[in-house]
Design a protein around this motif. Sequence first.
Motif, PDB file in Angstrom:
ATOM      1  N   GLN A  11      18.270 -52.645  61.619  1.00 41.19           N
ATOM      2  CA  GLN A  11      19.420 -51.808  61.952  1.00 41.19           C
ATOM      3  C   GLN A  11      19.228 -51.125  63.304  1.00 41.19           C
ATOM      4  O   GLN A  11      20.140 -51.107  64.136  1.00 41.19           O
ATOM      5  CB  GLN A  11      19.629 -50.755  60.857  1.00 41.19           C
ATOM      6  N   TYR A  59      31.937 -57.389  64.967  1.00 43.19           N
ATOM      7  CA  TYR A  59      31.857 -58.608  64.167  1.00 43.19           C
ATOM      8  C   TYR A  59      30.424 -59.157  64.121  1.00 43.19           C
ATOM      9  O   TYR A  59      30.009 -59.740  63.116  1.00 43.19           O
ATOM     10  CB  TYR A  59      32.798 -59.677  64.729  1.00 43.19           C
ATOM     11  N   HIS A  63      27.818 -55.752  60.012  1.00 43.24           N
ATOM     12  CA  HIS A  63      27.243 -55.932  58.676  1.00 43.24           C
ATOM     13  C   HIS A  63      25.747 -55.617  58.634  1.00 43.24           C
ATOM     14  O   HIS A  63      25.156 -55.566  57.561  1.00 43.24           O
ATOM     15  CB  HIS A  63      27.468 -57.375  58.209  1.00 43.24           C
ATOM     16  N   THR A 159      37.830 -48.072  58.631  1.00 41.01           N
ATOM     17  CA  THR A 159      36.734 -48.513  57.768  1.00 41.01           C
ATOM     18  C   THR A 159      36.815 -47.918  56.365  1.00 41.01           C
ATOM     19  O   THR A 159      35.925 -48.134  55.546  1.00 41.01           O
ATOM     20  CB  THR A 159      35.370 -48.146  58.390  1.00 41.01           C
ATOM     21  N   GLN A 165      41.172 -54.920  54.759  1.00 39.01           N
ATOM     22  CA  GLN A 165      39.806 -55.352  55.032  1.00 39.01           C
ATOM     23  C   GLN A 165      39.762 -56.414  56.135  1.00 39.01           C
ATOM     24  O   GLN A 165      40.627 -57.280  56.218  1.00 39.01           O
ATOM     25  CB  GLN A 165      39.173 -55.904  53.748  1.00 39.01           C
TER      26      GLN A 165
END
Length: 237
Positions: A11, A59, A63, A159, A165
């Motif tokens: 992360q 994008y 995630h 979000t 979504q």
Amino acid sequence: MAAKRKNIMKQYGAEFLGTFWLVLGGCGSAVLAAAFPGVGIGLLGVSLAFGLTVLTMAYAIGHISGCHLNPAVSIGLWAGDRFSANKLVPYIVSQVLGGIAAGGVLYIIASGKADFNLSAGFASNGYGIHSPGGYSLLAALVCEVVMTMMFLLIILGATDKRAPQGFAPLAIGLGLTLIHLISIPVTNTSVNPARSTAVALFAGDWALAQLWLFWVAPIVGALIGAVVYRFIGKAED
């Protein structure tokens, strides 16, 4: 435990790389392409470049790390109860270091031109005589607070689990584009302390002297945005 630590480090790495791309793409477009003779991309092009960096990274790494790319965004998400406090400092450090790395790469590229001169500002943010349009300290302060507040509202709303979504990156990227279209003439648009720090360190002089504003105002704006969204976006029982 080892797997969890590895995921956390991923992360931080994603935030480093994402912020690197934001600064290189956004500030790079301003330094290298905005005024290129005859075919320069101008204010609209620079605005789109900043928006596209966030859209593409959202994008690519959304995630993995959530794609904050901005200390003010991380602080705002924490204040909006969307982000853990124990990751706040490492995220901010990763973002600032990623921005500085991009600033270094941009400096190497830009200084390859014979008439390169840091006195042009190196895409730094400023107010007063260093504002692109000559706007005052108060104008710059209000602009940065309000623009960052709206950016956090867009992020938190797009979000939200109740929002459509898959479209959040588009809303956030286009939101940042709009913010730049409004505020480049005022401050050269920060709304991101990491972006401001990344180029100010190379420009030095006045850019470093005025850098405080581009930490304080975005953070204040992000906190206000988080408070506002927690009020208007709270789901009714």
